[in-house]
Design a protein around this motif. Structure first.
Motif, PDB file in Angstrom:
ATOM      1  N   MET A   1       0.850  -1.182   0.000  1.00  0.00           N
ATOM      2  CA  MET A   1       0.000   0.000   0.000  1.00  0.00           C
ATOM      3  C   MET A   1       0.893   1.242   0.000  1.00  0.00           C
ATOM      4  O   MET A   1       1.838   1.346   0.772  1.00  0.00           O
ATOM      5  N   ASN A   2       0.551   2.175  -0.844  1.00  0.00           N
ATOM      6  CA  ASN A   2       1.290   3.426  -0.961  1.00  0.00           C
ATOM      7  C   ASN A   2       0.501   4.533  -0.267  1.00  0.00           C
ATOM      8  O   ASN A   2      -0.523   4.974  -0.786  1.00  0.00           O
ATOM      9  N   ILE A   3       0.961   4.987   0.885  1.00  0.00           N
ATOM     10  CA  ILE A   3       0.244   6.005   1.654  1.00  0.00           C
ATOM     11  C   ILE A   3       0.902   7.354   1.422  1.00  0.00           C
ATOM     12  O   ILE A   3       2.030   7.584   1.857  1.00  0.00           O
ATOM     13  N   LYS A   4       0.167   8.228   0.730  1.00  0.00           N
ATOM     14  CA  LYS A   4       0.666   9.574   0.438  1.00  0.00           C
ATOM     15  C   LYS A   4      -0.164  10.668   1.094  1.00  0.00           C
ATOM     16  O   LYS A   4       0.311  11.780   1.279  1.00  0.00           O
ATOM     17  N   ARG A   5      -1.430  10.370   1.415  1.00  0.00           N
ATOM     18  CA  ARG A   5      -2.318  11.356   2.049  1.00  0.00           C
ATOM     19  C   ARG A   5      -2.991  10.712   3.253  1.00  0.00           C
ATOM     20  O   ARG A   5      -3.669   9.699   3.130  1.00  0.00           O
ATOM     21  N   ILE A   6      -2.810  11.361   4.402  1.00  0.00           N
ATOM     22  CA  ILE A   6      -3.393  10.869   5.652  1.00  0.00           C
ATOM     23  C   ILE A   6      -4.344  11.931   6.180  1.00  0.00           C
ATOM     24  O   ILE A   6      -3.961  13.099   6.306  1.00  0.00           O
ATOM     25  N   VAL A   7      -5.567  11.543   6.473  1.00  0.00           N
ATOM     26  CA  VAL A   7      -6.533  12.439   7.103  1.00  0.00           C
ATOM     27  C   VAL A   7      -6.563  12.103   8.590  1.00  0.00           C
ATOM     28  O   VAL A   7      -6.688  10.934   8.966  1.00  0.00           O
ATOM     29  N   VAL A   8      -6.438  13.146   9.414  1.00  0.00           N
ATOM     30  CA  VAL A   8      -6.513  12.972  10.867  1.00  0.00           C
ATOM     31  C   VAL A   8      -7.712  13.766  11.370  1.00  0.00           C
ATOM     32  O   VAL A   8      -7.805  14.973  11.127  1.00  0.00           O
ATOM     33  N   GLY A   9      -8.619  13.098  12.057  1.00  0.00           N
ATOM     34  CA  GLY A   9      -9.743  13.783  12.687  1.00  0.00           C
ATOM     35  C   GLY A   9      -9.283  14.389  13.998  1.00  0.00           C
ATOM     36  O   GLY A   9      -8.590  13.739  14.782  1.00  0.00           O
ATOM     37  N   HIS A  10      -9.641  15.652  14.218  1.00  0.00           N
ATOM     38  CA  HIS A  10      -9.170  16.337  15.432  1.00  0.00           C
ATOM     39  C   HIS A  10     -10.320  17.137  16.039  1.00  0.00           C
ATOM     40  O   HIS A  10     -11.036  17.839  15.336  1.00  0.00           O
ATOM     41  N   ASP A  11     -10.475  17.009  17.356  1.00  0.00           N
ATOM     42  CA  ASP A  11     -11.502  17.782  18.062  1.00  0.00           C
ATOM     43  C   ASP A  11     -10.924  18.515  19.262  1.00  0.00           C
ATOM     44  O   ASP A  11     -11.657  19.028  20.100  1.00  0.00           O
ATOM     45  N   GLY A  12      -9.599  18.543  19.362  1.00  0.00           N
ATOM     46  CA  GLY A  12      -8.964  19.232  20.470  1.00  0.00           C
ATOM     47  C   GLY A  12      -8.782  18.381  21.714  1.00  0.00           C
ATOM     48  O   GLY A  12      -8.201  18.837  22.691  1.00  0.00           O
ATOM     49  N   SER A  13      -9.237  17.153  21.681  1.00  0.00           N
ATOM     50  CA  SER A  13      -9.167  16.271  22.851  1.00  0.00           C
ATOM     51  C   SER A  13      -7.775  15.644  22.976  1.00  0.00           C
ATOM     52  O   SER A  13      -7.007  15.607  22.008  1.00  0.00           O
ATOM     53  N   PRO A  14      -7.472  15.122  24.166  1.00  0.00           N
ATOM     54  CA  PRO A  14      -6.200  14.394  24.325  1.00  0.00           C
ATOM     55  C   PRO A  14      -6.078  13.213  23.357  1.00  0.00           C
ATOM     56  O   PRO A  14      -4.995  12.962  22.823  1.00  0.00           O
ATOM     57  N   GLY A  15      -7.170  12.517  23.109  1.00  0.00           N
ATOM     58  CA  GLY A  15      -7.137  11.400  22.158  1.00  0.00           C
ATOM     59  C   GLY A  15      -6.801  11.857  20.753  1.00  0.00           C
ATOM     60  O   GLY A  15      -6.064  11.186  20.029  1.00  0.00           O
ATOM     61  N   ALA A  16      -7.323  13.003  20.361  1.00  0.00           N
ATOM     62  CA  ALA A  16      -7.017  13.552  19.030  1.00  0.00           C
ATOM     63  C   ALA A  16      -5.555  13.971  18.947  1.00  0.00           C
ATOM     64  O   ALA A  16      -4.905  13.778  17.917  1.00  0.00           O
ATOM     65  N   ARG A  17      -5.033  14.519  20.036  1.00  0.00           N
ATOM     66  CA  ARG A  17      -3.608  14.887  20.049  1.00  0.00           C
ATOM     67  C   ARG A  17      -2.730  13.638  19.930  1.00  0.00           C
ATOM     68  O   ARG A  17      -1.712  13.650  19.233  1.00  0.00           O
ATOM     69  N   ASP A  18      -3.126  12.547  20.597  1.00  0.00           N
ATOM     70  CA  ASP A  18      -2.390  11.285  20.478  1.00  0.00           C
ATOM     71  C   ASP A  18      -2.424  10.784  19.032  1.00  0.00           C
ATOM     72  O   ASP A  18      -1.407  10.312  18.501  1.00  0.00           O
TER      73      ASP A  18
END
Length: 145
Positions: free
Chosen positions: A1-18
């Motif tokens: 698998m060739n990974i060139k674009r990663i989407v990260v969901g973020h809501d400001g929570s500690p879990g999102a920061r991790d």
């Protein structure tokens, strides 16, 4: 698998920061670009607003916080990145970004909640794999011993 674009969901929570920290390391290894996405609901911002409420200013402030503060680890690591504030629920916002950016991978954090709300409504981590056509990585919440 060739990974060139990663989407990260973020809501400001500690879990999102991790999740962002994990994705930052992966993106550096792979030379991938990261798109940080926040599902935005203007009504959630009302608690921080003084009357009269200027919704455009609230959205602008949320967009600046996302780009400058929440994405700082990516900038500090020299990882190419962008951010998107999408007025929608988190799952729909992330799914939209995956489609529009043709993402190869989605990364979200686990809040570690197991309360009634998550059981009834479901969480982003539970719903997301059914809504996107690419793999989803769920970074577990840090546990303290």
């Amino acid at each position: 698998m060739n990974i060139k674009r990663i989407v990260v969901g973020h809501d400001g929570s500690p879990g999102a920061r991790d999740a962002l920290e994990w994705a930052t390391g992966l993106a550096r290894q792979l030379g991938a670009e990261v798109m940080v996405v926040r599902g935005y609901d203007p009504l959630d911002e009302l608690g921080r607003a003084e009357p009269p409420v200027d919704f455009a200013a609230l959205e602008d402030a949320a967009r600046r916080t996302l780009a400058a503060d929440w994405c700082r680890p990516l900038a500090d690591a020299g990882v190419p990145h962008r951010s998107m504030l999408i007025e929608d629920d988190a799952v729909s916002a992330i799914a939209h970004a995956v489609e529009s950016e043709r993402a190869d991978l989605v990364v979200v954090g686990s809040h570690g909640h197991t309360g009634w709300r998550e059981r009834i409504l479901g969480s982003v981590a539970t719903k997301l794999p059914h809504e996107v056509p690419c793999p989803v990585v769920i970074v577990p919440a840090h546990r303290t011993s």
